[in-house]
Design a protein around this motif. Structure first.
Motif, mmCIF file in Angstrom:
data_model
loop_
_atom_site.group_PDB
_atom_site.id
_atom_site.type_symbol
_atom_site.label_atom_id
_atom_site.label_comp_id
_atom_site.label_asym_id
_atom_site.label_seq_id
_atom_site.Cartn_x
_atom_site.Cartn_y
_atom_site.Cartn_z
ATOM 1 N N HIS A 52 6.300 -5.153 -10.938
ATOM 2 C CA HIS A 52 6.480 -5.186 -9.485
ATOM 3 C C HIS A 52 7.708 -6.026 -9.161
ATOM 4 O O HIS A 52 7.878 -7.131 -9.693
ATOM 5 C CB HIS A 52 5.245 -5.781 -8.800
ATOM 6 C CG HIS A 52 5.424 -6.014 -7.331
ATOM 7 N ND1 HIS A 52 5.655 -4.990 -6.438
ATOM 8 C CD2 HIS A 52 5.411 -7.158 -6.611
ATOM 9 C CE1 HIS A 52 5.779 -5.487 -5.220
ATOM 10 N NE2 HIS A 52 5.635 -6.809 -5.296
ATOM 11 N N GLY B 159 4.500 -8.924 -13.351
ATOM 12 C CA GLY B 159 3.803 -7.766 -13.896
ATOM 13 C C GLY B 159 2.705 -8.141 -14.861
ATOM 14 O O GLY B 159 2.375 -9.316 -15.040
ATOM 15 N N ASP C 241 9.449 -0.563 -8.146
ATOM 16 C CA ASP C 241 8.334 -0.862 -9.045
ATOM 17 C C ASP C 241 8.252 0.230 -10.109
ATOM 18 O O ASP C 241 8.510 1.411 -9.839
ATOM 19 C CB ASP C 241 7.019 -0.910 -8.269
ATOM 20 C CG ASP C 241 6.951 -2.092 -7.312
ATOM 21 O OD1 ASP C 241 7.831 -2.968 -7.376
ATOM 22 O OD2 ASP C 241 6.020 -2.114 -6.480
#
Length: 333
Positions: free
Chosen positions: A126, A140, A104
């Motif tokens: 992510h 995201g 991430d």
């Protein structure tokens, strides 16, 4: 565009699936409610399918912010092409490497708008994995951080201005003694390392006390301001430092400058001061402001010190005064 709820909750890992089941049970999960929440926030949600590198979804908030239609975000190439060219390679390389590693991450960059402007974006990413641990997709949020970046830049500019002021003589605008001492130390070390020469010119305006007594301190300040400006135009290079040394004295630090070149510049300094034609009727040296100048050149060594060198240049200035002022005395030290 695919259903928002399906996109963001599709193919979860076992743990995530269990958590979702509990969440749905507790809150009676409704995809339409989820869509409303996502599309009402100022943050811009998105999802990219890792296998095809295509956008599975991007929030409708993207169009009011950047001007690009929601359905124009088809592949990661569209995302990359809409990053400012000065940020593009750095951001793309970073995001790709982090995503491939399954990490991430977040990145700040300038996103291009359709009308040729740009907006500062913070992309928070992510990495979603499948049951085998393989990267399945990226999800995201994009955040508009333009105002934050403006505030950061204003603070940075203020800090730079304060730093510049701390190294500037408040009257003449030339460098102050603090900056000169710092640069002398730096250039001395550099000259020791590379075996290069270093020169310095000390300039003292002749009989300046008498000037102030006759014309007043306001006129004296104006004289110093004009002299500092003239010295700045005498032929300085980017690394040279012209500083107010104290009172009516100025000093010029000349890295990588031999004795001949330093003497030439000293003569030019004496000329530009004379060209100002500032009246000084109380001076025994003549009717205009003049200067006495000491010029020293050395090849620094670790055994010697910058302070000793500067003391030597000061002695040369004193010799110029003792010899009748309005002249230059130079030597190697």
């Amino acid at each position: 565009m695919r259903n928002t709820g399906d996109i963001f909750m599709n193919k979860p890992a076992a743990g995530a699936a269990h958590a979702r089941e509990e969440s749905e049970s507790a809150f009676d999960f409704d995809p339409d409610v989820y869509r409303t929440l996502l599309e009402s926030t100022l943050a811009i949600p998105w999802r990219i399918d890792w296998a095809t590198m295509t956008f599975a979804y991007i929030g409708p908030q993207i169009e009011p912010l950047l001007g690009w239609p929601q359905d124009s975000w088809k592949t990661v190439d569209d995302w990359a092409a809409r990053i400012h060219e000065e940020d593009r390679q750095r951001v793309v390389d970073f995001c790709v490497s982090q995503s491939m590693a399954g990490v991430d991450h977040e990145a700040d960059y300038r996103a291009l708008t359709r009308d040729n402007g740009y907006v500062w974006i913070r992309d928070v990413v992510h990495v979603v994995r499948d049951e085998k641990g393989e990267v399945e997709s990226l999800v995201g949020f994009m955040f508009d951080i333009t105002e934050r970046k403006k505030s950061e830049q204003e603070l940075l500019d203020m800090q730079r201005r304060l730093e510049a002021l701390s190294f500037e003589d408040g009257l003449t605008g030339a460098a102050n003694r603090r900056l000169f001492d710092r640069q002398l130390k730096t250039e001395w070390k550099a000259a020791c390392r590379y075996g290069t020469t270093l020169s310095a010119i000390l300039i003292d305006l002749d009989h300046f006390k008498q000037f102030n007594d006759r014309y007043g301190h306001i006129a004296g300040d104006e004289c110093l301001i004009r002299v500092a400006a003239a010295l700045g135009k005498a032929g300085r290079r980017p690394r040279d430092v012209i500083a107010r040394f104290g009172g009516e004295e100025f000093v010029i630090l000349l890295p990588e400058t031999d004795a001949e070149a330093a003497l030439y510049l000293a003569e030019r300094c004496r000329e530009v001061i004379g060209e100002l034609q500032i009246p000084h009727e109380s001076s025994p040296c003549g009717s205009m402001v003049t200067a006495s100048i000491g010029v020293g050149t050395t090849t620094p060594t670790i055994e010697a010190s910058a302070r000793e060198f500067l003391t030597g240049v000061d002695r040369l200035l004193y010799a110029a005064k003792q010899a009748g002022r309005d002249r230059i005395v130079s030597d190697t030290i």
